[in-house]
Design a protein around this motif. Structure first.
Motif, PDB file in Angstrom:
ATOM      1  N   MET A   1       0.963  -1.273   0.109  1.00  0.00           N
ATOM      2  CA  MET A   1       0.116   0.044   0.018  1.00  0.00           C
ATOM      3  C   MET A   1       0.836   1.166  -0.020  1.00  0.00           C
ATOM      4  O   MET A   1       1.882   1.295   0.799  1.00  0.00           O
ATOM      5  CB  MET A   1      -0.867  -0.089   1.144  1.00  0.00           C
ATOM      6  N   GLN A   2       0.655   2.336  -0.813  1.00  0.00           N
ATOM      7  CA  GLN A   2       1.362   3.557  -0.748  1.00  0.00           C
ATOM      8  C   GLN A   2       0.620   4.450  -0.124  1.00  0.00           C
ATOM      9  O   GLN A   2      -0.526   4.854  -0.292  1.00  0.00           O
ATOM     10  CB  GLN A   2       1.245   3.992  -2.410  1.00  0.00           C
ATOM     11  N   TYR A   3       1.528   5.011   1.070  1.00  0.00           N
ATOM     12  CA  TYR A   3       0.810   6.024   1.967  1.00  0.00           C
ATOM     13  C   TYR A   3       1.463   7.311   1.719  1.00  0.00           C
ATOM     14  O   TYR A   3       2.179   7.459   0.792  1.00  0.00           O
ATOM     15  CB  TYR A   3       1.110   5.559   3.340  1.00  0.00           C
ATOM     16  N   PHE A   4       1.025   8.224   2.709  1.00  0.00           N
ATOM     17  CA  PHE A   4       1.471  10.012   2.394  1.00  0.00           C
ATOM     18  C   PHE A   4       3.093   9.885   2.535  1.00  0.00           C
ATOM     19  O   PHE A   4       3.612  10.483   1.594  1.00  0.00           O
ATOM     20  CB  PHE A   4       0.777  10.560   3.286  1.00  0.00           C
ATOM     21  N   GLU A   5       3.331   9.195   3.260  1.00  0.00           N
ATOM     22  CA  GLU A   5       5.047   8.950   3.527  1.00  0.00           C
ATOM     23  C   GLU A   5       5.834   8.696   2.120  1.00  0.00           C
ATOM     24  O   GLU A   5       7.013   8.874   1.958  1.00  0.00           O
ATOM     25  CB  GLU A   5       5.535   8.115   4.868  1.00  0.00           C
ATOM     26  N   ASP A   6       5.195   7.707   1.157  1.00  0.00           N
ATOM     27  CA  ASP A   6       5.590   7.438   0.253  1.00  0.00           C
ATOM     28  C   ASP A   6       5.575   8.317  -0.973  1.00  0.00           C
ATOM     29  O   ASP A   6       6.201   8.078  -2.215  1.00  0.00           O
ATOM     30  CB  ASP A   6       5.172   5.934  -0.273  1.00  0.00           C
ATOM     31  N   ILE A   7       4.847   9.349  -0.903  1.00  0.00           N
ATOM     32  CA  ILE A   7       4.630  10.246  -1.959  1.00  0.00           C
ATOM     33  C   ILE A   7       5.932  11.042  -1.890  1.00  0.00           C
ATOM     34  O   ILE A   7       6.334  11.615  -1.020  1.00  0.00           O
ATOM     35  CB  ILE A   7       3.266  11.005  -1.952  1.00  0.00           C
ATOM     36  N   GLU A   8       6.487  11.234  -3.164  1.00  0.00           N
ATOM     37  CA  GLU A   8       7.805  12.109  -3.205  1.00  0.00           C
ATOM     38  C   GLU A   8       7.516  13.376  -4.245  1.00  0.00           C
ATOM     39  O   GLU A   8       7.012  13.346  -5.276  1.00  0.00           O
ATOM     40  CB  GLU A   8       8.867  11.386  -4.080  1.00  0.00           C
ATOM     41  N   VAL A   9       7.750  14.563  -3.757  1.00  0.00           N
ATOM     42  CA  VAL A   9       7.588  15.758  -4.361  1.00  0.00           C
ATOM     43  C   VAL A   9       8.654  15.733  -5.480  1.00  0.00           C
ATOM     44  O   VAL A   9       9.653  15.211  -5.464  1.00  0.00           O
ATOM     45  CB  VAL A   9       7.753  17.063  -3.570  1.00  0.00           C
ATOM     46  N   GLY A  10       8.156  16.164  -6.608  1.00  0.00           N
ATOM     47  CA  GLY A  10       8.609  16.069  -7.862  1.00  0.00           C
ATOM     48  C   GLY A  10       8.586  14.739  -8.910  1.00  0.00           C
ATOM     49  O   GLY A  10       8.960  14.621 -10.019  1.00  0.00           O
ATOM     50  N   ARG A  11       7.989  13.643  -8.174  1.00  0.00           N
ATOM     51  CA  ARG A  11       7.713  12.468  -8.831  1.00  0.00           C
ATOM     52  C   ARG A  11       6.796  12.767  -9.923  1.00  0.00           C
ATOM     53  O   ARG A  11       6.002  13.437  -9.885  1.00  0.00           O
ATOM     54  CB  ARG A  11       7.354  11.503  -7.797  1.00  0.00           C
ATOM     55  N   THR A  12       7.132  12.157 -11.004  1.00  0.00           N
ATOM     56  CA  THR A  12       6.074  12.138 -12.339  1.00  0.00           C
ATOM     57  C   THR A  12       5.818  10.889 -12.552  1.00  0.00           C
ATOM     58  O   THR A  12       6.373   9.854 -12.298  1.00  0.00           O
ATOM     59  CB  THR A  12       6.704  12.934 -13.440  1.00  0.00           C
ATOM     60  N   ALA A  13       4.515  10.728 -13.196  1.00  0.00           N
ATOM     61  CA  ALA A  13       3.705   9.299 -13.678  1.00  0.00           C
ATOM     62  C   ALA A  13       3.054   9.630 -15.004  1.00  0.00           C
ATOM     63  O   ALA A  13       2.618  10.675 -15.083  1.00  0.00           O
ATOM     64  CB  ALA A  13       2.865   8.652 -12.617  1.00  0.00           C
ATOM     65  N   SER A  14       3.332   8.643 -15.807  1.00  0.00           N
ATOM     66  CA  SER A  14       2.540   8.697 -16.959  1.00  0.00           C
ATOM     67  C   SER A  14       1.730   7.383 -16.860  1.00  0.00           C
ATOM     68  O   SER A  14       2.039   6.394 -16.599  1.00  0.00           O
ATOM     69  CB  SER A  14       3.664   8.466 -18.183  1.00  0.00           C
ATOM     70  N   PHE A  15       0.660   7.580 -17.479  1.00  0.00           N
ATOM     71  CA  PHE A  15      -0.557   6.515 -17.440  1.00  0.00           C
ATOM     72  C   PHE A  15      -1.621   6.858 -18.237  1.00  0.00           C
ATOM     73  O   PHE A  15      -2.077   7.893 -18.706  1.00  0.00           O
ATOM     74  CB  PHE A  15      -0.768   6.082 -15.908  1.00  0.00           C
ATOM     75  N   LEU A  67      -7.297   8.021 -13.795  1.00  0.00           N
ATOM     76  CA  LEU A  67      -6.474   8.322 -12.846  1.00  0.00           C
ATOM     77  C   LEU A  67      -7.009   7.440 -11.723  1.00  0.00           C
ATOM     78  O   LEU A  67      -6.023   6.638 -11.009  1.00  0.00           O
ATOM     79  CB  LEU A  67      -6.744   9.685 -12.233  1.00  0.00           C
ATOM     80  N   VAL A  68      -8.127   6.864 -11.598  1.00  0.00           N
ATOM     81  CA  VAL A  68      -8.666   5.990 -10.487  1.00  0.00           C
ATOM     82  C   VAL A  68      -8.298   4.536 -10.851  1.00  0.00           C
ATOM     83  O   VAL A  68      -7.564   3.745 -10.149  1.00  0.00           O
ATOM     84  CB  VAL A  68     -10.364   5.980 -10.511  1.00  0.00           C
ATOM     85  N   ALA A  69      -7.931   4.112 -12.187  1.00  0.00           N
ATOM     86  CA  ALA A  69      -7.374   3.127 -12.424  1.00  0.00           C
ATOM     87  C   ALA A  69      -5.897   2.828 -12.172  1.00  0.00           C
ATOM     88  O   ALA A  69      -5.360   1.976 -11.458  1.00  0.00           O
ATOM     89  CB  ALA A  69      -7.564   2.624 -13.981  1.00  0.00           C
ATOM     90  N   HIS A  70      -5.200   4.266 -12.308  1.00  0.00           N
ATOM     91  CA  HIS A  70      -3.809   4.241 -11.981  1.00  0.00           C
ATOM     92  C   HIS A  70      -3.509   4.081 -10.424  1.00  0.00           C
ATOM     93  O   HIS A  70      -2.721   3.275  -9.964  1.00  0.00           O
ATOM     94  CB  HIS A  70      -3.260   5.303 -12.479  1.00  0.00           C
ATOM     95  N   LEU A  71      -4.502   4.764  -9.766  1.00  0.00           N
ATOM     96  CA  LEU A  71      -4.206   4.674  -7.894  1.00  0.00           C
ATOM     97  C   LEU A  71      -4.695   3.166  -7.668  1.00  0.00           C
ATOM     98  O   LEU A  71      -3.926   2.567  -6.774  1.00  0.00           O
ATOM     99  CB  LEU A  71      -5.269   5.637  -7.588  1.00  0.00           C
ATOM    100  N   LYS A  72      -5.543   2.618  -8.301  1.00  0.00           N
ATOM    101  CA  LYS A  72      -5.978   1.327  -7.719  1.00  0.00           C
ATOM    102  C   LYS A  72      -4.860   0.276  -8.161  1.00  0.00           C
ATOM    103  O   LYS A  72      -4.292  -0.599  -7.132  1.00  0.00           O
ATOM    104  CB  LYS A  72      -7.290   0.822  -8.321  1.00  0.00           C
ATOM    105  N   GLU A  73      -4.282   0.237  -9.347  1.00  0.00           N
ATOM    106  CA  GLU A  73      -2.980  -0.323  -9.842  1.00  0.00           C
ATOM    107  C   GLU A  73      -1.910  -0.312  -8.879  1.00  0.00           C
ATOM    108  O   GLU A  73      -1.137  -1.173  -8.564  1.00  0.00           O
ATOM    109  CB  GLU A  73      -2.819   0.009 -11.171  1.00  0.00           C
ATOM    110  N   ASN A  74      -1.673   0.965  -8.310  1.00  0.00           N
ATOM    111  CA  ASN A  74      -0.674   1.412  -7.635  1.00  0.00           C
ATOM    112  C   ASN A  74      -0.948   1.222  -6.002  1.00  0.00           C
ATOM    113  O   ASN A  74      -0.142   1.883  -5.002  1.00  0.00           O
ATOM    114  CB  ASN A  74       0.139   2.700  -7.947  1.00  0.00           C
ATOM    115  N   ARG A  75      -1.975   0.929  -5.657  1.00  0.00           N
ATOM    116  CA  ARG A  75      -2.634   0.535  -4.489  1.00  0.00           C
ATOM    117  C   ARG A  75      -2.310   1.970  -3.428  1.00  0.00           C
ATOM    118  O   ARG A  75      -1.802   1.786  -2.352  1.00  0.00           O
ATOM    119  CB  ARG A  75      -1.905  -0.553  -3.958  1.00  0.00           C
ATOM    120  N   GLN A  76      -2.623   2.991  -3.752  1.00  0.00           N
ATOM    121  CA  GLN A  76      -2.521   4.337  -2.942  1.00  0.00           C
ATOM    122  C   GLN A  76      -3.676   4.204  -2.230  1.00  0.00           C
ATOM    123  O   GLN A  76      -4.954   3.806  -2.108  1.00  0.00           O
ATOM    124  CB  GLN A  76      -2.737   5.316  -3.886  1.00  0.00           C
ATOM    125  N   ALA A  77      -3.305   4.550  -0.830  1.00  0.00           N
ATOM    126  CA  ALA A  77      -4.414   4.661   0.262  1.00  0.00           C
ATOM    127  C   ALA A  77      -5.063   5.977   0.343  1.00  0.00           C
ATOM    128  O   ALA A  77      -5.051   6.977   1.206  1.00  0.00           O
ATOM    129  CB  ALA A  77      -3.564   4.484   1.671  1.00  0.00           C
TER     130      ALA A  77
END
Length: 155
Positions: A1-15, A67-77
């Motif tokens: 599961m990806q939590y707040f602490e795992d989010i990195e400022v500057g990180r990019t994602a393409s999806f 976006l929701v499909a991406h968040l589900k795939e990456n298991r964000q909390a």
């Protein structure tokens, strides 16, 4: 599961990959944005759109699906969103277009009133198949902070 602490400022994602169909454009417009240039080839041809175009709100809905499909795939909390800022419809979206997303995390902070959640801002850019930006916005996301008993992600 990806939590707040795992989010990195500057990180990019393409999806994402969303094929825009004429039927869906007209169905959405009929239900939610029944302006003539979203419903009629003839009416659209007489406007700056030049041809039938998707509602900007439909573009938002298609982006949300990706976006929701991406968040589900990456298991964000994820805990939802208090809203978006700076929404811009840059170019029309037409039937036959294929959309994709790029997202960049801009900032994050723990909520002052709800320490079990964090807030992060990110810039979303939506592109068509020709890599032309069709929509941008800044989103405000809510995400759970890591519970004490949750393991940190493995590297």
């Amino acid at each position: 599961m990806q939590y707040f602490e795992d989010i990195e400022v500057g990180r990019t994602a393409s999806f994402g990959h969303y094929a825009v169909t004429r039927e869906e454009v007209m169905d959405f417009a009929t239900k939610y944005d029944p302006q003539p240039f979203h419903l009629s080839d003839e009416a659209a041809a007489a406007t700056h759109f030049g041809r039938l175009s998707a509602s900007g709100w439909h573009t938002c809905a298609m982006t949300m699906a990706m976006l929701v499909a991406h968040l589900k795939e990456n298991r964000q909390a994820g805990l939802g969103s208090p809203g978006i800022d700076e929404l811009k419809w840059v170019k029309p979206v037409y039937p036959g277009d294929t959309l994709r997303c790029e997202n960049e995390v801009l900032e994050k902070r723990v909520s002052a009133s709800r320490p079990e959640m964090g807030i992060f801002k990110s810039r979303m850019r939506v592109f068509n198949q020709d890599d032309v930006v069709v929509m941008t916005f800044v989103s405000n996301g809510l995400v759970q902070t890591r519970p004490q008993d949750a393991p940190a992600p493995s590297a």
